[in-house]
Design an enzyme around this catalytic site. Structure first.
Site, PDB file in Angstrom:
ATOM      1  N   GLY A  12       0.801  -1.217   0.000  1.00  0.00           N
ATOM      2  CA  GLY A  12       0.000   0.000   0.000  1.00  0.00           C
ATOM      3  C   GLY A  12       0.837   1.271   0.000  1.00  0.00           C
ATOM      4  O   GLY A  12       2.069   1.219  -0.003  1.00  0.00           O
ATOM      5  N   TYR A 143     -15.350   3.980   7.712  1.00  0.00           N
ATOM      6  CA  TYR A 143     -13.918   4.011   7.994  1.00  0.00           C
ATOM      7  C   TYR A 143     -13.636   4.699   9.335  1.00  0.00           C
ATOM      8  O   TYR A 143     -12.891   4.177  10.171  1.00  0.00           O
ATOM      9  CB  TYR A 143     -13.221   4.752   6.852  1.00  0.00           C
ATOM     10  CG  TYR A 143     -11.743   4.932   6.991  1.00  0.00           C
ATOM     11  CD1 TYR A 143     -10.882   3.848   6.911  1.00  0.00           C
ATOM     12  CD2 TYR A 143     -11.193   6.198   7.180  1.00  0.00           C
ATOM     13  CE1 TYR A 143      -9.507   4.027   7.017  1.00  0.00           C
ATOM     14  CE2 TYR A 143      -9.828   6.387   7.280  1.00  0.00           C
ATOM     15  CZ  TYR A 143      -8.988   5.293   7.201  1.00  0.00           C
ATOM     16  OH  TYR A 143      -7.635   5.475   7.302  1.00  0.00           O
ATOM     17  N   LYS A 147     -12.016   3.173  12.754  1.00  0.00           N
ATOM     18  CA  LYS A 147     -10.799   3.709  13.379  1.00  0.00           C
ATOM     19  C   LYS A 147     -11.066   4.155  14.818  1.00  0.00           C
ATOM     20  O   LYS A 147     -10.249   3.927  15.708  1.00  0.00           O
ATOM     21  CB  LYS A 147     -10.240   4.875  12.550  1.00  0.00           C
ATOM     22  CG  LYS A 147      -9.615   4.439  11.212  1.00  0.00           C
ATOM     23  CD  LYS A 147      -8.381   3.569  11.428  1.00  0.00           C
ATOM     24  CE  LYS A 147      -7.736   3.133  10.120  1.00  0.00           C
ATOM     25  NZ  LYS A 147      -6.639   2.167  10.323  1.00  0.00           N
TER      26      LYS A 147
HETATM   27  N1  SER Z   1      -6.532   9.468   3.741  1.00  0.00           N
HETATM   28  C1  SER Z   1      -7.570   8.722   4.377  1.00  0.00           C
HETATM   29  C2  SER Z   1      -8.806   8.687   3.584  1.00  0.00           C
HETATM   30  O1  SER Z   1      -9.040   9.580   2.852  1.00  0.00           O
HETATM   31  C3  SER Z   1      -7.875   9.305   5.734  1.00  0.00           C
HETATM   32  O2  SER Z   1      -7.270   8.514   6.724  1.00  0.00           O
HETATM   33  O3  SER Z   1      -9.565   7.784   3.688  1.00  0.00           O
END
Ligand code: SER
Length: 312
Positions: A12, A143, A147
């Site tokens: 990644g 997301y 987190k």
């Molecule tokens: N860069 C990431 C995103 O845009 C944020 O943690 O999902």
């Protein structure tokens, strides 16, 4: 026996550069790269690599035993925009992979964990500017929820089982070596590629959408620095706020125009605008600066120069 590192998610955007940086620091054979797919040539050719599914506890355990791993960096995750399309898959990957690694540490099979959190832990009710370490956190994306939940579990495993897990809330990360995938902040990488190729860019966020951002070199420095800190310096066991830059697409375009004067940008916000609107514009990272000496180095214009020089 010395340190032996496993990177999960070495193909990644962060994992690729982190692997090379750590191999340089500790020696190629001490840093085992792994991912569900093959990594860059640099990673594949410089040291050990294993195909590994971050969701498979037994597979991770096997590699940890075989290589006598002490430290795990869990960089595999589904980012914000993709997770909105596949909510259950995103939740599942982000949580299962974290529990796998936390449980390995709980069973004393590894000594130390790095797990990245994100500015996505904040939500629409969070104060937008200079967002504090401790503040309202009501994330509105899959997301962000994963987190935020992950942060709670990290702190729990530290308090209850003594697990040495360290985390930072990365802002949007900009790099030229590996493309990001599925994030809301990805425009800030895309824009450089398109500026060089087409001299124009259609941005999926509006002109004034200010977000916290950082050049990859700073992010890697922060990651290795927090992992090198003495345990007692790490006062926060969920995740540290971390900041470097804050800019919007218009400001980034102006920085690019200093090198490519006829570069043009237009704005066509899509579903990612709502995600960006739910996140802070700037972050107060004074606690990281105080506890383990964090300091960013790269400014917006310096970053633009490096990006353009390297992508040319
Ligand atoms: N860069 C990431 C995103 O845009 C944020 O943690 O999902």
């Amino acid at each position: 026996m010395g340190k032996r590192i496993l990177i999960i998610g070495a193909s990644g955007q962060i994992g690729n550069e982190l692997t090379m940086y750590l191999r340089n620091m500790y020696g190629n054979q001490k840093v085992i790269a792994s991912d569900i797919r093959e990594a860059s040539d640099a990673v594949m050719e410089s040291g050990p690599f294993e195909i590994l599914d971050a969701m498979d506890y037994n597979a991770i355990e096997k590699i940890v035993t075989r290589y006598e791993i002490t430290d795990v960096y869990l960089m595999a995750a589904m980012l914000s925009a993709t997770a909105e399309k596949f909510p259950m898959k995103g939740w599942d990957l982000n949580m299962t992979s974290l529990f796998n690694v936390l449980n390995l540490a709980k069973e004393n099979k590894i000594k130390k964990i790095f797990w990245p959190s994100s500015i996505a832990v904040f939500g629409p009710t969070t104060p937008k500017t200079n967002t504090a370490q401790h503040t309202v956190m009501e994330p509105s994306t899959v997301y962000g929820i994963s987190k935020q939940t992950g942060e709670r579990w990290c702190e729990y495993y530290h308090n209850r089982y003594g697990v040495d897990v360290r985390s930072i809330r990365y802002p949007g990360l900009i790099s030229y070596k590996t493309l990001p995938g599925g994030g809301t902040t990805d425009y800030a990488v895309d824009i450089y590629h398109k500026a060089l190729k087409d001299k124009s860019y259609s941005c999926f966020l509006g002109a004034k959408t200010t977000l916290p951002m950082m050049f990859m070199d700073d992010a890697i420095r922060a990651t290795t620095k927090i992992m090198l800190a003495a345990p007692q310096e790490i006062k926060i066991r969920n995740a540290y706020n971390l900041a470097a830059l804050s800019f919007n697409p218009e400001e980034l375009a102006i920085s690019i125009q200093k090198h490519i004067p006829d570069f043009t940008i237009e704005y066509e916000p899509d579903f990612r605008q709502a995600i960006a609107d739910s996140w802070p514009a700037s972050i107060d990272d004074s606690q990281a600066r105080k506890d383990w000496g964090w300091k960013h180095e790269v400014s917006l214009d310096q970053m633009t120069e490096v990006m353009i020089d390297n992508l040319k």
